[in-house]
Scaffold this motif. Structure first.
Motif, PDB file in Angstrom:
ATOM      1  N   PHE A 113       0.836  -1.207   0.000  1.00 57.55           N
ATOM      2  CA  PHE A 113       0.000   0.000   0.000  1.00 57.55           C
ATOM      3  C   PHE A 113       0.872   1.259   0.000  1.00 57.55           C
ATOM      4  O   PHE A 113       1.701   1.459   0.885  1.00 57.55           O
ATOM      5  CB  PHE A 113      -0.900  -0.010   1.241  1.00 57.55           C
ATOM      6  CG  PHE A 113      -1.630   1.280   1.499  1.00 57.55           C
ATOM      7  CD1 PHE A 113      -2.453   1.829   0.537  1.00 57.55           C
ATOM      8  CD2 PHE A 113      -1.497   1.938   2.716  1.00 57.55           C
ATOM      9  CE1 PHE A 113      -3.131   3.020   0.779  1.00 57.55           C
ATOM     10  CE2 PHE A 113      -2.174   3.114   2.961  1.00 57.55           C
ATOM     11  CZ  PHE A 113      -2.988   3.664   1.994  1.00 57.55           C
ATOM     12  N   GLN A 114       0.693   2.086  -1.029  1.00 54.99           N
ATOM     13  CA  GLN A 114       1.331   3.401  -1.105  1.00 54.99           C
ATOM     14  C   GLN A 114       0.287   4.378  -1.619  1.00 54.99           C
ATOM     15  O   GLN A 114      -0.186   4.264  -2.749  1.00 54.99           O
ATOM     16  CB  GLN A 114       2.553   3.374  -2.032  1.00 54.99           C
ATOM     17  CG  GLN A 114       3.098   4.734  -2.423  1.00 54.99           C
ATOM     18  CD  GLN A 114       3.567   5.572  -1.244  1.00 54.99           C
ATOM     19  OE1 GLN A 114       3.623   5.112  -0.107  1.00 54.99           O
ATOM     20  NE2 GLN A 114       3.911   6.810  -1.498  1.00 54.99           N
ATOM     21  N   ASN A 115      -0.086   5.337  -0.779  1.00 58.77           N
ATOM     22  CA  ASN A 115      -1.244   6.175  -1.097  1.00 58.77           C
ATOM     23  C   ASN A 115      -0.880   7.355  -2.002  1.00 58.77           C
ATOM     24  O   ASN A 115      -1.242   8.498  -1.724  1.00 58.77           O
ATOM     25  CB  ASN A 115      -1.902   6.679   0.187  1.00 58.77           C
ATOM     26  CG  ASN A 115      -3.353   7.062  -0.042  1.00 58.77           C
ATOM     27  OD1 ASN A 115      -3.989   6.525  -0.946  1.00 58.77           O
ATOM     28  ND2 ASN A 115      -3.869   7.971   0.741  1.00 58.77           N
ATOM     29  N   ARG A 116      -0.149   7.062  -3.055  1.00 60.05           N
ATOM     30  CA  ARG A 116       0.171   8.090  -4.063  1.00 60.05           C
ATOM     31  C   ARG A 116       0.447   7.381  -5.376  1.00 60.05           C
ATOM     32  O   ARG A 116       1.269   6.462  -5.435  1.00 60.05           O
ATOM     33  CB  ARG A 116       1.389   8.902  -3.628  1.00 60.05           C
ATOM     34  CG  ARG A 116       1.650  10.100  -4.546  1.00 60.05           C
ATOM     35  CD  ARG A 116       2.849  10.874  -4.066  1.00 60.05           C
ATOM     36  NE  ARG A 116       2.545  11.692  -2.918  1.00 60.05           N
ATOM     37  CZ  ARG A 116       2.048  12.929  -2.970  1.00 60.05           C
ATOM     38  NH1 ARG A 116       1.776  13.459  -4.159  1.00 60.05           N
ATOM     39  NH2 ARG A 116       1.828  13.619  -1.884  1.00 60.05           N
ATOM     40  N   ARG A 117      -0.227   7.829  -6.429  1.00 61.97           N
ATOM     41  CA  ARG A 117      -0.016   7.196  -7.724  1.00 61.97           C
ATOM     42  C   ARG A 117       1.057   7.940  -8.512  1.00 61.97           C
ATOM     43  O   ARG A 117       1.528   8.995  -8.112  1.00 61.97           O
ATOM     44  CB  ARG A 117      -1.318   7.115  -8.516  1.00 61.97           C
ATOM     45  CG  ARG A 117      -1.961   8.438  -8.862  1.00 61.97           C
ATOM     46  CD  ARG A 117      -3.363   8.233  -9.387  1.00 61.97           C
ATOM     47  NE  ARG A 117      -4.083   9.478  -9.588  1.00 61.97           N
ATOM     48  CZ  ARG A 117      -4.239  10.090 -10.740  1.00 61.97           C
ATOM     49  NH1 ARG A 117      -3.702   9.560 -11.839  1.00 61.97           N
ATOM     50  NH2 ARG A 117      -4.920  11.216 -10.832  1.00 61.97           N
ATOM     51  N   GLY A 179       5.661   6.971  -5.943  1.00 65.32           N
ATOM     52  CA  GLY A 179       4.270   6.543  -6.055  1.00 65.32           C
ATOM     53  C   GLY A 179       4.193   5.073  -6.408  1.00 65.32           C
ATOM     54  O   GLY A 179       5.207   4.365  -6.447  1.00 65.32           O
ATOM     55  N   THR A 180       2.998   4.605  -6.695  1.00 68.70           N
ATOM     56  CA  THR A 180       2.784   3.179  -6.966  1.00 68.70           C
ATOM     57  C   THR A 180       3.558   2.707  -8.197  1.00 68.70           C
ATOM     58  O   THR A 180       4.026   1.571  -8.247  1.00 68.70           O
ATOM     59  CB  THR A 180       1.295   2.896  -7.166  1.00 68.70           C
ATOM     60  OG1 THR A 180       0.761   3.831  -8.123  1.00 68.70           O
ATOM     61  CG2 THR A 180       0.522   3.052  -5.869  1.00 68.70           C
ATOM     62  N   ARG A 198      -0.613  -3.315 -10.576  1.00 71.56           N
ATOM     63  CA  ARG A 198      -0.783  -2.033  -9.889  1.00 71.56           C
ATOM     64  C   ARG A 198      -2.245  -1.613  -9.978  1.00 71.56           C
ATOM     65  O   ARG A 198      -2.838  -1.606 -11.049  1.00 71.56           O
ATOM     66  CB  ARG A 198       0.127  -0.991 -10.549  1.00 71.56           C
ATOM     67  CG  ARG A 198      -0.060   0.426 -10.067  1.00 71.56           C
ATOM     68  CD  ARG A 198       1.124   1.288 -10.487  1.00 71.56           C
ATOM     69  NE  ARG A 198       1.414   1.182 -11.907  1.00 71.56           N
ATOM     70  CZ  ARG A 198       0.929   2.005 -12.842  1.00 71.56           C
ATOM     71  NH1 ARG A 198       0.115   2.981 -12.499  1.00 71.56           N
ATOM     72  NH2 ARG A 198       1.257   1.846 -14.117  1.00 71.56           N
ATOM     73  N   ASP A 200      -4.508   1.494  -9.218  1.00 69.65           N
ATOM     74  CA  ASP A 200      -4.727   2.894  -8.888  1.00 69.65           C
ATOM     75  C   ASP A 200      -5.580   3.513  -9.994  1.00 69.65           C
ATOM     76  O   ASP A 200      -6.038   2.800 -10.899  1.00 69.65           O
ATOM     77  CB  ASP A 200      -3.403   3.649  -8.694  1.00 69.65           C
ATOM     78  CG  ASP A 200      -2.481   3.557  -9.906  1.00 69.65           C
ATOM     79  OD1 ASP A 200      -2.989   3.438 -11.039  1.00 69.65           O
ATOM     80  OD2 ASP A 200      -1.247   3.586  -9.727  1.00 69.65           O
ATOM     81  N   THR A 228      -3.121   2.086  -4.248  1.00 70.43           N
ATOM     82  CA  THR A 228      -3.462   3.212  -3.389  1.00 70.43           C
ATOM     83  C   THR A 228      -4.609   2.782  -2.474  1.00 70.43           C
ATOM     84  O   THR A 228      -4.732   1.605  -2.153  1.00 70.43           O
ATOM     85  CB  THR A 228      -3.857   4.421  -4.251  1.00 70.43           C
ATOM     86  OG1 THR A 228      -4.926   4.020  -5.141  1.00 70.43           O
ATOM     87  CG2 THR A 228      -2.684   4.898  -5.096  1.00 70.43           C
ATOM     88  N   GLN A 229      -5.464   3.723  -2.071  1.00 72.49           N
ATOM     89  CA  GLN A 229      -6.570   3.398  -1.165  1.00 72.49           C
ATOM     90  C   GLN A 229      -7.460   2.283  -1.693  1.00 72.49           C
ATOM     91  O   GLN A 229      -8.162   1.643  -0.914  1.00 72.49           O
ATOM     92  CB  GLN A 229      -7.429   4.640  -0.929  1.00 72.49           C
ATOM     93  CG  GLN A 229      -6.774   5.698  -0.081  1.00 72.49           C
ATOM     94  CD  GLN A 229      -7.721   6.832   0.234  1.00 72.49           C
ATOM     95  OE1 GLN A 229      -8.884   6.614   0.561  1.00 72.49           O
ATOM     96  NE2 GLN A 229      -7.232   8.053   0.142  1.00 72.49           N
TER      97      GLN A 229
END
Length: 418
Positions: A113-117, A179-180, A198, A200, A228-229
């Motif tokens: 989980f990484q909340n930035r694309r 980001g992702t 991926r 997002d 992301t989320q």
């Protein structure tokens, strides 16, 4: 009426009007017809949990997982320590990489989980410090490697990627942040034979994209899912044994009184994706492992989180102890926007006095070539105060509509913003 994951901010309509909250609308609808509204969440919003604690809502707790499965073990990865020991080559620590490899060896799946694309949120010239910005918004452009483009995530503006700085002609351009897309790139280098996907807004923009990717992951055609989320919401896969949260600190950097609540909810929700049918573990990468919020996530302790957060909300008089109304003024002329905002604030102060905060510029003060100013009303929770606020806002709307200088300024109202 059943509202699943009632805490989710996507239930709030933001733009365009009407800016209603679907959860609150569901509660009111059930009340009107004498029905029942069931709000479900492992991480309830502070407003809903306060209503339950105060007896306005009934409260039912599920203290164990379906089929009695254990909650996943949560471990903190101290990035300062990893860097000191030279175990942090990219954005995946060696500790997380080793756990990923172990899960793959066991034929299990992983969610990261990484909340930035995108590939990198910022491109910077190492010589003069120049950063590419959107021509219509006050934000930097995000670099997307796959399309080799610089994009604005607010208005959609895009331009081709660059190799030299237009300000000083230097070729010393560096990517800052990640980001992702960058994580997907790193995984391809570290695990070249592993099937990575991926999830997002860039990869699931089509009508069936989300459904197709979920199906592929469920059929184990994907071994590592980066997202992301989107990856935090309601996914139930028996094969997922490991969840990695790659940058916990970034979740707390937003200039918003709800940032701690959102960070806890996101980390707790994505942690719940692990170990749905067996052993599960969660690794949280952070540069500041001393944060008490992380201990609450480790212990799956919503009650302790609520206790601390509600005390701070009460201290500074934020919801659920008050009602908020945000007025946003927008116009292409900056000075006209500022003048209109001051005019509106003065009118509101006549009836609401110290309850009027602002005007002030939001964190992003220009979007789609329109300048923004915000005024926040902090109101006591009473019918009388609600009537006074409505009367004052209607006066303002009527005054703006006929004002020779300000009638072209747009006024947007957001009651109970999230």
């Amino acid at each position: 009426v059943v509202v699943d994951e009632e805490h989710d901010a996507s239930y709030k309509q933001f733009d365009p009007a009407p800016r209603y909250h679907a959860r609150d609308a569901a509660v009111y609808l059930a009340h009107q017809f004498g029905g029942r509204a069931v709000l479900g969440s492992a991480t309830p919003s502070l407003e809903s949990y306060t209503n339950a604690v105060q007896g306005k809502y009934g409260l039912v707790k599920l203290n164990e997982r379906y089929r009695g499965q254990d909650l996943p073990a949560v471990t903190i990865v101290d990035l300062k320590d990893e860097a000191k020991k030279q175990r942090l080559a990219g954005h995946l620590s060696d500790t997380l990489t080793e756990h990923i490899q172990a899960a793959l060896d066991r034929k299990e799946q992983i969610i990261l989980f990484q909340n930035r694309r995108g590939y990198a949120p910022t491109l910077r010239c190492g010589t003069c410090g120049w950063i590419p910005h959107c021509i219509r918004c006050d934000v930097s452009l995000t670099y997307h490697k796959l399309s080799d483009q610089l994009r604005c995530h607010l208005c959609g503006y895009k331009k081709p990627g660059i190799t030299t700085c237009p300000a000083c002609a230097s070729a010393q351009l560096t990517y800052q942040g990640f980001g992702t897309e960058k994580i997907e790139d790193e995984l391809a280098l570290r695990f070249p034979t592993v099937r990575v996907a991926r999830m997002d807004l860039d990869t699931v923009s089509g009508k069936r994209d989300h459904e197709r990717m979920i199906g592929d992951f469920e059929q184990r055609e994907i071994e590592i899912l980066v997202g992301t989320q989107m990856v935090t919401k309601g996914l139930d896969f028996a094969g997922v044994s490991l969840v990695g949260i790659l940058n916990a600190d970034a979740l707390l950097w937003f200039p918003d009184f709800r940032s701690t609540e959102r960070a806890f909810q996101l980390m707790a929700q994505v942690s719940g994706r692990a170990g749905r049918a067996g052993h599960g573990e969660v690794l949280i990468q952070t540069w500041d492992p001393s944060r008490e919020l992380l201990q609450q996530v480790i212990n799956h302790d919503y009650e302790r989180f609520y206790e601390i957060e509600i005390q701070q909300r009460g201290q500074w008089n934020y919801p659920p102890f008050c009602r908020l109304i945000r007025l946003t003024l927008k116009h292409r002329d900056a000075e006209k926007t500022f003048a209109a905002a001051r005019f509106v604030a003065r009118m509101l102060q006549e009836s609401l006095h110290e309850r009027v905060l602002g005007p002030a510029s939001p964190p992003v003060a220009r979007i789609r070539s329109r300048y923004l100013q915000e005024i926040l009303l902090k109101l006591e929770k009473s019918p009388e105060m609600g009537r006074r606020a409505r009367t004052g806002i209607r006066r303002v709307q009527d005054a703006l509509a006929v004002h020779p200088q300000f009638k072209s300024v747009e006024l947007a109202l957001n009651v109970d913003p999230v």
